[in-house]
Design an enzyme around this catalytic site. Structure first.
Site, short mmCIF file in Angstrom:
data_model
loop_
_atom_site.label_atom_id
_atom_site.label_comp_id
_atom_site.label_asym_id
_atom_site.label_seq_id
_atom_site.Cartn_x
_atom_site.Cartn_y
_atom_site.Cartn_z
N HIS A 1 -11.14 -12.56 -36.14
CA HIS A 1 -10.25 -12.83 -37.28
C HIS A 1 -10.03 -14.33 -37.48
CE1 HIS A 1 -8.78 -9.04 -38.91
NE2 HIS A 1 -8.49 -8.57 -37.70
N GLN B 1 -3.94 -12.50 -40.62
CA GLN B 1 -3.52 -11.19 -41.14
C GLN B 1 -2.10 -11.21 -41.70
OE1 GLN B 1 -4.92 -9.02 -37.36
NE2 GLN B 1 -5.17 -7.52 -38.98
N CYS C 1 -8.21 -1.67 -37.79
CA CYS C 1 -7.62 -2.99 -38.09
C CYS C 1 -6.42 -2.79 -38.99
CB CYS C 1 -8.67 -3.85 -38.78
SG CYS C 1 -8.12 -5.54 -39.13
N LEU C 2 -5.31 -3.47 -38.68
CA LEU C 2 -4.11 -3.35 -39.51
C LEU C 2 -4.37 -3.85 -40.93
CD1 LEU C 2 -1.31 -4.41 -36.98
CD2 LEU C 2 -1.72 -2.12 -37.89
N HIS D 1 -12.02 -8.60 -31.08
CA HIS D 1 -11.70 -8.25 -32.47
C HIS D 1 -10.77 -9.30 -33.09
CE1 HIS D 1 -10.50 -5.17 -35.65
NE2 HIS D 1 -9.57 -6.10 -35.78
N GLU D 2 -9.72 -9.67 -32.34
CA GLU D 2 -8.74 -10.65 -32.86
C GLU D 2 -9.36 -12.04 -32.95
OE1 GLU D 2 -6.32 -9.35 -34.24
OE2 GLU D 2 -6.52 -7.42 -33.23
N GLY E 1 -3.18 -5.36 -31.73
CA GLY E 1 -3.53 -6.76 -31.88
C GLY E 1 -3.25 -7.22 -33.30
#
Ligand code: CO
Length: 161
Positions: A133, A48, A87-88, A129-130, A43
């Site tokens: 963000h 991000q 998380c990236l 999660h996304e 994701g």
């Protein structure tokens, strides 16, 4: 596209709705998908990559990539489950987080078509999660102060190594 990491203020901003879903939006979504795959993520949300549009992409195992524009979570199950998240933007550290097991979401895709979806398992997890963000919320915010401090310390150690 460059993925920004913990400490960058843009990760803490609340995003703005996409007013027009046009060719540029679709192109941006495509680039986000490429960046997510290159980073071995499942994701990726626009903040991000330093863009404050209300949209994210995801791809769970054995499924095609999906684009969520102006998403809204329209339902959540009472049951909550623990699931490991990463998380990236906070690479190399992971933690179990408790969230609703099943969700219903409404969003527009990159073609400007509205859709509704009920999701469980890993898809429910990545969407939540996304979605966070888009409101400047990171998975570590769901942890106790103790666990978060420990994880951030570990993260700082790992990125300096
Ligand atoms: Co993330």
């Amino acid at each position: 596209m460059k993925i920004i990491t913990l400490g960058d203020d843009l990760l803490r901003k609340v995003t703005s709705s996409v007013e027009n879903i046009d060719a540029e939006t679709a192109d941006f979504a495509e680039k986000m998908i490429e960046t997510m795959i290159k980073g071995n993520g499942i994701g990726l949300a626009a903040p991000q990559v330093g863009d404050l549009r209300r949209m994210f992409v995801c791809q769970v195992p054995d499924k095609d990539p999906m684009v969520f524009i102006n998403p809204e979570i329209i339902g959540t199950s009472d049951s909550q489950v623990m699931f490991e998240e990463g998380c990236l933007s906070i690479p190399q550290v992971y933690s179990e987080v408790k969230r609703p097991e099943v969700i219903a979401v409404q969003a527009w895709n990159e073609k400007g078509k509205i859709f509704k979806l009920e999701a469980g398992g890993i898809l429910a997890r990545v969407i939540q999660h996304e979605f966070d963000h888009l409101n400047g919320v990171l998975f570590i915010d769901h942890l106790s102060d103790f666990k978060r401090n420990k994880l951030v310390k570990l993260y700082n150690k790992k990125i300096r190594a």
